[in-house]
Design an enzyme around this catalytic site. Sequence first.
Site, mmCIF file in Angstrom:
data_model
loop_
_atom_site.group_PDB
_atom_site.id
_atom_site.type_symbol
_atom_site.label_atom_id
_atom_site.label_comp_id
_atom_site.label_asym_id
_atom_site.label_seq_id
_atom_site.Cartn_x
_atom_site.Cartn_y
_atom_site.Cartn_z
ATOM 1 N N SER A 185 -13.888 -22.618 -10.694
ATOM 2 C CA SER A 185 -12.603 -21.549 -11.097
ATOM 3 C C SER A 185 -13.095 -20.215 -10.865
ATOM 4 O O SER A 185 -14.267 -19.895 -10.520
ATOM 5 C CB SER A 185 -12.795 -22.054 -12.730
ATOM 6 O OG SER A 185 -11.927 -21.029 -13.497
ATOM 7 N N ASP A 202 -20.360 -26.928 -9.989
ATOM 8 C CA ASP A 202 -19.818 -26.611 -11.272
ATOM 9 C C ASP A 202 -20.174 -27.805 -12.299
ATOM 10 O O ASP A 202 -20.186 -29.015 -11.795
ATOM 11 C CB ASP A 202 -18.321 -26.572 -11.204
ATOM 12 C CG ASP A 202 -17.755 -25.459 -12.273
ATOM 13 O OD1 ASP A 202 -17.337 -24.541 -11.894
ATOM 14 O OD2 ASP A 202 -17.697 -26.049 -13.472
ATOM 15 N N ASP A 216 -25.094 -28.980 -14.478
ATOM 16 C CA ASP A 216 -25.095 -27.922 -15.586
ATOM 17 C C ASP A 216 -26.152 -27.109 -15.397
ATOM 18 O O ASP A 216 -27.301 -27.434 -15.121
ATOM 19 C CB ASP A 216 -25.480 -28.712 -16.847
ATOM 20 C CG ASP A 216 -25.358 -28.126 -18.186
ATOM 21 O OD1 ASP A 216 -25.677 -26.739 -17.961
ATOM 22 O OD2 ASP A 216 -25.355 -28.553 -19.170
ATOM 23 N N TYR A 257 -23.034 -12.574 -25.147
ATOM 24 C CA TYR A 257 -22.817 -12.256 -23.880
ATOM 25 C C TYR A 257 -23.416 -11.025 -23.199
ATOM 26 O O TYR A 257 -23.877 -11.187 -22.175
ATOM 27 C CB TYR A 257 -21.375 -12.321 -23.889
ATOM 28 C CG TYR A 257 -20.828 -12.074 -22.408
ATOM 29 C CD1 TYR A 257 -20.666 -13.380 -21.608
ATOM 30 C CD2 TYR A 257 -20.082 -11.056 -22.257
ATOM 31 C CE1 TYR A 257 -19.958 -13.066 -20.348
ATOM 32 C CE2 TYR A 257 -19.621 -11.082 -20.960
ATOM 33 C CZ TYR A 257 -19.592 -12.025 -19.911
ATOM 34 O OH TYR A 257 -18.994 -11.973 -18.597
ATOM 35 N N LYS A 274 -26.250 -10.873 -19.992
ATOM 36 C CA LYS A 274 -25.749 -10.063 -18.824
ATOM 37 C C LYS A 274 -26.705 -8.971 -18.500
ATOM 38 O O LYS A 274 -27.116 -8.823 -17.352
ATOM 39 C CB LYS A 274 -24.318 -9.648 -18.789
ATOM 40 C CG LYS A 274 -23.244 -10.670 -18.971
ATOM 41 C CD LYS A 274 -23.355 -11.838 -17.691
ATOM 42 C CE LYS A 274 -22.170 -12.623 -17.669
ATOM 43 N NZ LYS A 274 -22.409 -13.594 -16.581
HETATM 44 P P1 NAD Z 1 -14.057 -19.159 -15.351
HETATM 45 O O1 NAD Z 1 -14.349 -19.588 -16.694
HETATM 46 O O2 NAD Z 1 -12.823 -19.037 -14.569
HETATM 47 O O3 NAD Z 1 -15.295 -19.673 -14.503
HETATM 48 C C1 NAD Z 1 -16.637 -20.066 -15.053
HETATM 49 C C2 NAD Z 1 -17.011 -21.383 -14.226
HETATM 50 O O4 NAD Z 1 -18.323 -21.717 -14.889
HETATM 51 C C3 NAD Z 1 -16.117 -22.386 -14.800
HETATM 52 O O5 NAD Z 1 -15.763 -23.307 -13.736
HETATM 53 C C4 NAD Z 1 -17.042 -23.406 -15.286
HETATM 54 O O6 NAD Z 1 -16.721 -24.817 -15.546
HETATM 55 C C5 NAD Z 1 -18.321 -23.134 -15.080
HETATM 56 N N1 NAD Z 1 -19.435 -23.275 -16.152
HETATM 57 C C6 NAD Z 1 -19.355 -23.070 -17.374
HETATM 58 N N2 NAD Z 1 -20.654 -23.481 -17.921
HETATM 59 C C7 NAD Z 1 -21.392 -24.010 -16.861
HETATM 60 C C8 NAD Z 1 -22.496 -24.797 -16.774
HETATM 61 N N3 NAD Z 1 -23.385 -24.858 -17.860
HETATM 62 N N4 NAD Z 1 -23.049 -25.541 -15.597
HETATM 63 C C9 NAD Z 1 -22.278 -25.228 -14.466
HETATM 64 N N5 NAD Z 1 -20.963 -24.295 -14.621
HETATM 65 C C10 NAD Z 1 -20.748 -23.866 -15.805
HETATM 66 O O7 NAD Z 1 -14.867 -17.294 -15.582
HETATM 67 P P2 NAD Z 1 -14.767 -16.115 -14.394
HETATM 68 O O8 NAD Z 1 -13.949 -15.493 -15.232
HETATM 69 O O9 NAD Z 1 -14.530 -16.732 -13.017
HETATM 70 O O10 NAD Z 1 -16.329 -15.694 -14.571
HETATM 71 C C11 NAD Z 1 -17.296 -15.820 -13.328
HETATM 72 C C12 NAD Z 1 -18.652 -15.007 -13.974
HETATM 73 O O11 NAD Z 1 -18.199 -13.600 -13.744
HETATM 74 C C13 NAD Z 1 -19.084 -15.584 -15.256
HETATM 75 O O12 NAD Z 1 -20.462 -15.591 -14.999
HETATM 76 C C14 NAD Z 1 -18.689 -14.148 -16.079
HETATM 77 O O13 NAD Z 1 -19.499 -13.857 -17.034
HETATM 78 C C15 NAD Z 1 -18.547 -13.202 -14.981
HETATM 79 N N6 NAD Z 1 -17.807 -11.999 -15.449
HETATM 80 C C16 NAD Z 1 -16.277 -12.296 -15.645
HETATM 81 C C17 NAD Z 1 -15.241 -11.343 -15.966
HETATM 82 C C18 NAD Z 1 -14.113 -11.633 -16.374
HETATM 83 O O14 NAD Z 1 -13.431 -10.655 -16.738
HETATM 84 N N7 NAD Z 1 -13.332 -12.611 -15.754
HETATM 85 C C19 NAD Z 1 -15.888 -10.109 -16.176
HETATM 86 C C20 NAD Z 1 -17.232 -9.692 -15.845
HETATM 87 C C21 NAD Z 1 -18.215 -10.860 -15.605
#
Ligand code: NAD
Length: 250
Positions: A15, A36, A62, A153, A157
């Site tokens: 995702s 994932d 996981d 969170y 981070k």
């Molecule tokens: P998203 O929710 O689209 O994707 C996260 C993915 O992680 C999902 O596919 C989910 O199934 C997987 N996941 C969750 N728990 C899991 C586990 N225990 N084991 C394996 N997979 C697991 O989120 P995103 O926005 O693409 O975020 C990706 C990364 O970027 C994250 O670490 C998030 O904290 C970081 N981030 C996102 C943003 C934002 O605004 N979207 C901003 C800063 C940082």
Amino acid sequence: MTVKDRIALVTGGGSGIGRQVSLSLASRGAKVAVVDINHDNALKTAMEIIEAGGDAIGLQCDVSVKEECFKSVESIIERWGRLEILVTCAGILFDKSLRNLTEEAFDKVHKINLKGPLFFIQAAIEPMKKQQFGRIVNLASGAYLGNPGQTAYSTSKAGVVSLTRVAALELARFGITVNCVAPGMVETPMTAGMPPEAYENIAKAIPVGRIGKPEDISHMILSLVADEASYTTGQTVFIDGGLTVGASRS
Ligand code: NAD
């Protein structure tokens, strides 16, 4: 940005940012293991890559379970014989005020967001050390500077930033670089539930005037994992349209 024929593992590849990173790596010739907890989504991303003519596998894991992380790396070594690029995108967002935050919720966020990258780095050390080559990028967040309502969170981070720095120092002599990116707000399923007014207000506060897209993040990650990036390690790169720069001036 050379990644051709490199073997890459992307956690959270089912995702959002992880999916885009997987597709971008594959479009430049890397073979990608999409990892994932959501197996269907991991397979979907892998299938997109294969249909576009690339090579990929989708693995369920996981990231908060150490044995599963090590097993994922083992299956990649069995299939391709190497692991050269690791990008740890798997993560969860969790909002709760300091007052209302439970110990269970705090632990859950830290297990996924901080222990996940830790376990995968640990699992990658031996193969990368043997190759005397490795490129690791972790997903931190601008939230590590401290977001109200996001104690779990933000602290997870901040841990990722520190983990990145320690790993960079310990692994530099093996040809392994370790960096992290700290995105601001990015349009992904993680942030999709936000009310449109909140989105607009955030966009107004961002100097470049828009919310980020997964491609904005994958572009920087690709440059950090490329063969040419051997002299950049231990760094945290903010990718937030200038938001943190603007904030530090006020
Ligand atoms: P998203 O929710 O689209 O994707 C996260 C993915 O992680 C999902 O596919 C989910 O199934 C997987 N996941 C969750 N728990 C899991 C586990 N225990 N084991 C394996 N997979 C697991 O989120 P995103 O926005 O693409 O975020 C990706 C990364 O970027 C994250 O670490 C998030 O904290 C970081 N981030 C996102 C943003 C934002 O605004 N979207 C901003 C800063 C940082």
